[in-house]
Design an enzyme around this catalytic site. Sequence first.
Site, mmCIF file in Angstrom:
data_model
loop_
_atom_site.group_PDB
_atom_site.id
_atom_site.type_symbol
_atom_site.label_atom_id
_atom_site.label_comp_id
_atom_site.label_asym_id
_atom_site.label_seq_id
_atom_site.Cartn_x
_atom_site.Cartn_y
_atom_site.Cartn_z
ATOM 1 N N LEU A 1 0.876 -1.161 0.000
ATOM 2 C CA LEU A 1 0.000 0.000 0.000
ATOM 3 C C LEU A 1 0.915 1.213 0.000
ATOM 4 O O LEU A 1 1.817 1.311 0.826
ATOM 5 C CB LEU A 1 -0.904 -0.025 1.241
ATOM 6 C CG LEU A 1 -2.161 0.845 1.253
ATOM 7 C CD1 LEU A 1 -3.039 0.570 0.043
ATOM 8 C CD2 LEU A 1 -2.953 0.589 2.536
ATOM 9 N N ASP A 2 0.696 2.120 -0.946
ATOM 10 C CA ASP A 2 1.620 3.238 -1.159
ATOM 11 C C ASP A 2 1.859 4.050 0.109
ATOM 12 O O ASP A 2 1.004 4.140 0.994
ATOM 13 C CB ASP A 2 1.083 4.179 -2.240
ATOM 14 C CG ASP A 2 0.992 3.512 -3.595
ATOM 15 O OD1 ASP A 2 1.743 2.549 -3.827
ATOM 16 O OD2 ASP A 2 0.175 3.963 -4.413
ATOM 17 N N TYR A 3 3.017 4.685 0.154
ATOM 18 C CA TYR A 3 3.416 5.559 1.267
ATOM 19 C C TYR A 3 2.360 6.621 1.532
ATOM 20 O O TYR A 3 2.045 6.929 2.686
ATOM 21 C CB TYR A 3 4.756 6.209 0.907
ATOM 22 C CG TYR A 3 5.307 7.176 1.933
ATOM 23 C CD1 TYR A 3 5.983 6.719 3.060
ATOM 24 C CD2 TYR A 3 5.165 8.554 1.757
ATOM 25 C CE1 TYR A 3 6.501 7.602 4.000
ATOM 26 C CE2 TYR A 3 5.679 9.448 2.690
ATOM 27 C CZ TYR A 3 6.347 8.965 3.805
ATOM 28 O OH TYR A 3 6.857 9.853 4.720
#
Length: 236
Positions: free
Chosen positions: A102-104
């Site tokens: 899950l993206d930053y």
Amino acid sequence: MMRLQKYLAMSGVASRRASEKLIAEGHVAVNGVTITEMGVQVSEDDRVTVDGVQVHLEEEKHYLAYYKPMGEVTTVSDPEGRATVMDKFREYPVRLYPVGRLDYDSEGLLLLTNDGEMMQHLLHPSHEVEKQYLVKVSNRVSPEALHQLATGVQLDDGRMTSPAKVRLIRYETFDSVVLISIHEGRYRQVRRMFQAVGHEVVSLRRVGFGPIYLNDLPRGTWRHLTEVEVRKLKEL
């Protein structure tokens, strides 16, 4: 007896595919001998090490749901020194691994487990496990744009996305809130899909992964999956 890559997966080291990479790159040894070929059989009596650290079969499997906040990377460690999701689980009794990423700059539901076999199953493209996202995007999304997203759009690399499930939740003063479900896992895919139809993502929250939902789990906290939830994951 079992294949070495299965042993690593059942030990919670990595998925089978990732375990094959570890073997091929010379990270794995059996009874002091480095193994680089696939197909080696091992038993519980063998001493298996990864980069010199012995690994053991973990009989008890753990399955967790975590509400990842923005500002954490979904890796075990980060060369830039940023906070990782694993910082919350340093004292957990077994070693856990995040299921996918899950993206930053995204938040929401992240599954963690020491069940390498299930992790591989959930991430394999052929199983088409749906991930559901609540997305706020700039401006008003038109019915035509929603239809494009649902049928597939061309990303900036020229590739088409698979059909998605898309539903407009509401219009806000300057934005739109959309619920979208996809089963692919390309790099920053949801953001790139909306960009392809002329909208920038303002915020993105994953609210579902297969049959597991975020619901009212507080941001930055985790819970164990129920037996029913685990069974549903295994039935996928």
